[in-house]
Design a protein around this motif. Structure first.
Motif, PDB file in Angstrom:
ATOM      1  N   ALA A 197      -8.541  -5.916 -17.867  1.00 25.57           N
ATOM      2  CA  ALA A 197      -9.388  -4.741 -18.056  1.00 25.57           C
ATOM      3  C   ALA A 197      -9.838  -4.154 -16.725  1.00 25.57           C
ATOM      4  CB  ALA A 197     -10.592  -5.105 -18.915  1.00 25.57           C
ATOM      5  N   ILE A 198     -10.237  -4.997 -15.795  1.00 25.66           N
ATOM      6  CA  ILE A 198     -10.634  -4.507 -14.468  1.00 25.66           C
ATOM      7  C   ILE A 198      -9.435  -3.889 -13.763  1.00 25.66           C
ATOM      8  CG2 ILE A 198     -11.468  -5.169 -12.174  1.00 25.66           C
ATOM      9  CD1 ILE A 198     -13.687  -5.143 -14.200  1.00 25.66           C
ATOM     10  N   ALA A 199      -8.288  -4.549 -13.826  1.00 20.25           N
ATOM     11  CA  ALA A 199      -7.082  -4.032 -13.186  1.00 20.25           C
ATOM     12  C   ALA A 199      -6.691  -2.676 -13.767  1.00 20.25           C
ATOM     13  CB  ALA A 199      -5.933  -5.025 -13.342  1.00 20.25           C
ATOM     14  N   ALA A 200      -6.930  -2.485 -15.073  1.00 16.53           N
ATOM     15  CA  ALA A 200      -6.568  -1.231 -15.734  1.00 16.53           C
ATOM     16  C   ALA A 200      -7.438  -0.065 -15.288  1.00 16.53           C
ATOM     17  CB  ALA A 200      -6.656  -1.397 -17.244  1.00 16.53           C
ATOM     18  N   GLY A 201      -8.644  -0.368 -14.801  1.00 18.82           N
ATOM     19  CA  GLY A 201      -9.528   0.698 -14.346  1.00 18.82           C
ATOM     20  C   GLY A 201     -10.952   0.627 -14.835  1.00 18.82           C
ATOM     21  N   ASN A 202     -11.281  -0.370 -15.659  1.00 18.42           N
ATOM     22  CA  ASN A 202     -12.681  -0.543 -16.065  1.00 18.42           C
ATOM     23  C   ASN A 202     -13.510  -1.012 -14.879  1.00 18.42           C
ATOM     24  OD1 ASN A 202     -12.767  -0.277 -19.186  1.00 18.42           O
ATOM     25  ND2 ASN A 202     -10.967  -1.542 -18.783  1.00 18.42           N
ATOM     26  N   ASP A 203     -14.738  -0.569 -14.845  1.00 14.52           N
ATOM     27  CA  ASP A 203     -15.656  -0.995 -13.785  1.00 14.52           C
ATOM     28  C   ASP A 203     -16.547  -2.138 -14.234  1.00 14.52           C
ATOM     29  OD1 ASP A 203     -14.818   1.161 -12.028  1.00 14.52           O
ATOM     30  OD2 ASP A 203     -15.893   2.468 -13.417  1.00 14.52           O
ATOM     31  N   MET A 204     -16.679  -2.305 -15.539  1.00 14.60           N
ATOM     32  CA  MET A 204     -17.518  -3.375 -16.071  1.00 14.60           C
ATOM     33  C   MET A 204     -16.895  -3.895 -17.357  1.00 14.60           C
ATOM     34  SD  MET A 204     -21.652  -3.357 -16.359  1.00 14.60           S
ATOM     35  CE  MET A 204     -22.338  -4.688 -15.359  1.00 14.60           C
ATOM     36  N   VAL A 205     -16.908  -5.213 -17.510  1.00 12.30           N
ATOM     37  CA  VAL A 205     -16.371  -5.837 -18.715  1.00 12.30           C
ATOM     38  C   VAL A 205     -17.518  -6.426 -19.519  1.00 12.30           C
ATOM     39  CG1 VAL A 205     -14.076  -6.266 -17.783  1.00 12.30           C
ATOM     40  CG2 VAL A 205     -15.864  -7.976 -17.439  1.00 12.30           C
ATOM     41  N   LEU A 206     -17.397  -6.348 -20.841  1.00 11.20           N
ATOM     42  CA  LEU A 206     -18.476  -6.699 -21.748  1.00 11.20           C
ATOM     43  C   LEU A 206     -18.057  -7.858 -22.635  1.00 11.20           C
ATOM     44  CD1 LEU A 206     -21.172  -6.010 -23.199  1.00 11.20           C
ATOM     45  CD2 LEU A 206     -19.921  -4.238 -24.451  1.00 11.20           C
ATOM     46  N   ALA A 238      -0.453  -0.426 -25.339  1.00 10.85           N
ATOM     47  CA  ALA A 238      -1.613  -1.301 -25.147  1.00 10.85           C
ATOM     48  C   ALA A 238      -2.884  -0.599 -25.609  1.00 10.85           C
ATOM     49  CB  ALA A 238      -1.749  -1.686 -23.681  1.00 10.85           C
ATOM     50  N   PRO A 239      -3.899  -1.363 -26.032  1.00 20.67           N
ATOM     51  CA  PRO A 239      -5.181  -0.728 -26.346  1.00 20.67           C
ATOM     52  C   PRO A 239      -5.746  -0.022 -25.118  1.00 20.67           C
ATOM     53  CG  PRO A 239      -5.387  -3.124 -26.287  1.00 20.67           C
ATOM     54  CD  PRO A 239      -3.938  -2.818 -26.209  1.00 20.67           C
ATOM     55  N   ALA A 240      -6.480   1.048 -25.353  1.00 24.12           N
ATOM     56  CA  ALA A 240      -6.983   1.857 -24.238  1.00 24.12           C
ATOM     57  C   ALA A 240      -7.796   1.038 -23.254  1.00 24.12           C
ATOM     58  CB  ALA A 240      -7.811   3.019 -24.784  1.00 24.12           C
ATOM     59  N   THR A 241      -8.495   0.026 -23.746  1.00 22.84           N
ATOM     60  CA  THR A 241      -9.291  -0.833 -22.866  1.00 22.84           C
ATOM     61  C   THR A 241      -8.461  -1.416 -21.743  1.00 22.84           C
ATOM     62  OG1 THR A 241     -10.091  -1.633 -25.004  1.00 22.84           O
ATOM     63  CG2 THR A 241     -11.160  -2.514 -23.043  1.00 22.84           C
ATOM     64  N   GLU A 246      -3.041   3.945 -17.938  1.00 21.78           N
ATOM     65  CA  GLU A 246      -2.761   5.351 -18.196  1.00 21.78           C
ATOM     66  C   GLU A 246      -3.956   6.060 -18.820  1.00 21.78           C
ATOM     67  OE1 GLU A 246      -0.703   9.027 -18.422  1.00 21.78           O
ATOM     68  OE2 GLU A 246      -0.657   7.270 -17.121  1.00 21.78           O
ATOM     69  N   TRP A 247      -4.649   5.410 -19.751  1.00 23.17           N
ATOM     70  CA  TRP A 247      -5.821   6.053 -20.348  1.00 23.17           C
ATOM     71  C   TRP A 247      -6.952   6.184 -19.343  1.00 23.17           C
ATOM     72  CZ3 TRP A 247      -5.895   9.368 -23.869  1.00 23.17           C
ATOM     73  CH2 TRP A 247      -5.034   9.294 -24.961  1.00 23.17           C
ATOM     74  N   HIS A 248      -7.055   5.258 -18.422  1.00 23.19           N
ATOM     75  CA  HIS A 248      -8.062   5.400 -17.362  1.00 23.19           C
ATOM     76  C   HIS A 248      -7.691   6.548 -16.429  1.00 23.19           C
ATOM     77  CE1 HIS A 248      -9.375   1.498 -18.862  1.00 23.19           C
ATOM     78  NE2 HIS A 248     -10.509   1.721 -18.253  1.00 23.19           N
ATOM     79  N   ARG A 249      -6.400   6.699 -16.148  1.00 23.63           N
ATOM     80  CA  ARG A 249      -5.962   7.828 -15.331  1.00 23.63           C
ATOM     81  C   ARG A 249      -6.290   9.144 -16.024  1.00 23.63           C
ATOM     82  NH1 ARG A 249      -2.726  11.717 -15.015  1.00 23.63           N
ATOM     83  NH2 ARG A 249      -1.797  11.265 -17.054  1.00 23.63           N
ATOM     84  N   ILE A 250      -6.034   9.221 -17.326  1.00 21.56           N
ATOM     85  CA  ILE A 250      -6.305  10.453 -18.072  1.00 21.56           C
ATOM     86  C   ILE A 250      -7.796  10.787 -18.035  1.00 21.56           C
ATOM     87  CG2 ILE A 250      -6.334  11.441 -20.403  1.00 21.56           C
ATOM     88  CD1 ILE A 250      -3.668   9.885 -20.862  1.00 21.56           C
TER      89      ILE A 250
END
Length: 411
Positions: free
Chosen positions: A340-349, A292-295, A299-303
């Motif tokens: 995106a929020i579920a993946a770990g983003n705090d704000m979506v654009l 999946a894209p990093a967004t 896993e990328w949010h964990r890293i």
């Protein structure tokens, strides 16, 4: 809590650059004042002109943010994590949009920039419904190819990529001062991607052609900008290794994680260590880590959090770019926002392909996902708290470094 207190003294130690950066900061700030309008002056609660004074300790701001979010409804929390956009300079229309949508942020694009800095301050004032908790008003002010402010004449990446780190610090000090003077709190301006390929779309925008040089300039840029705007590192985990343009597809690479750690990761780590309070996740896939894209990748949010120690605000790149990729799985902007929020983003654009109802629809989708259990309530609370903490910091520091109409222009 944010990665580090954003608002700190202009003299920040970055390796051996302390004195040189401080001197160049002063010169850059003076140049920023001279290049636009009358010289800036500090507010009445500052100790001296041009120096920001921290309004509250980081711990106090974090506690205040947590307390505010605890009192929010699910809808208010969902609204706070969305950054929207409408293409106009009409102050009335912008104010009505923010009042109706109730969202936590707004990104200024070219269509939002009037002809002068004074007029732009009118635009940002219209976007601010509650000065005590202002929205995160953001801009892509990299300089050079990506420059929304036509009066920004500071060196761009094309010049900086072969210059000393001190020069990058000075350029971003001046750039940050211009952003601040316009009433903008967040700059999506520090490109931590690097490549030595002139054919890459990110080449002209990057601060170096290798990991070591890019790292030094990225850290310096964050240090220079820190007193004036919330620096945002982009586009994590790094466009340079992934061929293609994420505005029209999902660039991908098979680079192993260990190779990434020794290369693409380093400028981001340098920016995080320098105190960047925000990190923008890119629409690019490192398939050895996640298809999946990093967004949209937990896993990328964990890293970013666990391996690089980032504790600040994670924000997506424009989710409209995912739609523009043409990939069927990414054609629903609301589903993209929830994922995106579920993946770990705090704000979506939301920018490209967005309409005035896009951000409100994202809010509704996030609320629905909480109600049906698709999105954990704790994840939304965490995201809303990080957004609110940065908003409180911006509110506490706003209006401290603004033009003084009665002052003589800087010489």
């Amino acid at each position: 809590m944010l990665a580090r207190p954003r608002f700190r003294a202009a003299i920040v130690r970055l390796g051996s650059l302390t004195i040189g950066v401080a001197l160049l900061l002063a010169a850059a700030i003076t140049s920023a004042a001279a290049a636009t309008s009358p010289a800036p002056t500090a507010g009445p609660d500052s100790e001296r002109s041009g120096v920001r004074i921290e309004a509250a300790a980081a711990g106090e701001t974090a506690e205040a943010a947590s307390a505010r979010v605890a009192q929010m409804s699910t809808r208010e929390r969902a609204s706070s994590v969305v950054m929207g956009h409408v293409p106009t300079t009409d102050a009335g229309a912008l104010r009505a949009y923010m009042q109706t949508a109730g969202i936590g942020g707004f990104i200024l694009m070219g269509a939002n920039i009037p002809g002068s800095e004074a007029e732009l301050r009118g635009v940002t004032a219209a976007l601010t419904i509650d000065p005590a908790l202002p929205p995160l008003i953001a801009i892509d002010q990299e300089g050079g190819d990506v420059s929304r402010l036509p009066w920004d004449e500071f060196p761009s990446s094309l010049e900086l990529k072969s210059a000393a780190p001190e020069t990058a610090a000075a350029a971003f000090a001046g750039r940050g001062a211009l952003v601040d003077r316009a009433g903008i709190g967040v700059n999506f301006g520090v490109v931590a991607d690097f490549t030595d390929d002139p054919g890459s779309f990110i080449y002209r925008r990057s601060l170096g052609t290798n990991a070591a040089d890019s790292s030094a300039r990225v850290g310096a840029a964050v240090t220079g900008e820190a007193p004036f705007a919330a620096s945002t590192l982009k586009h994590f985990p790094g466009h340079g290794a992934a061929p293609g343009d994420s505005h029209a597809g999902i660039p991908s690479t098979g680079m192993p994680l260990e190779q990434w750690r020794a290369s693409e990761a380093l400028p981001f780590a340098a920016g995080i260590d320098a105190g960047a309070p925000a990190l923008m996740f890119g629409h690019l896939a490192y398939t050895a880590v996640d298809a999946a894209p990093a967004t949209l990748s937990p896993e990328w949010h964990r890293i970013a959090r666990e391996d690089l120690g980032f504790t600040g605000l994670a924000v997506t790149d424009d989710l409209g770019m995912l739609q523009s990729s043409g990939i069927p799985a990414y054609q629903d902007p609301v589903a993209n926002a929830v994922t995106a929020i579920a993946a770990g983003n705090d704000m979506v654009l939301a920018v490209v392909l967005s309409t005035p109802d896009t951000a409100p629809r994202m809010v509704e989708g996030i609320v629905a996902a909480i109600e049906n259990g698709a999105l954990p309530a704790q994840r939304l609370q965490e995201a809303a708290t990080r957004v609110t903490e940065l908003r409180l910091n911006v509110g506490a520091e706003s209006g401290r470094f603004v033009p003084c109409p009665a002052c003589a222009p800087a010489q």
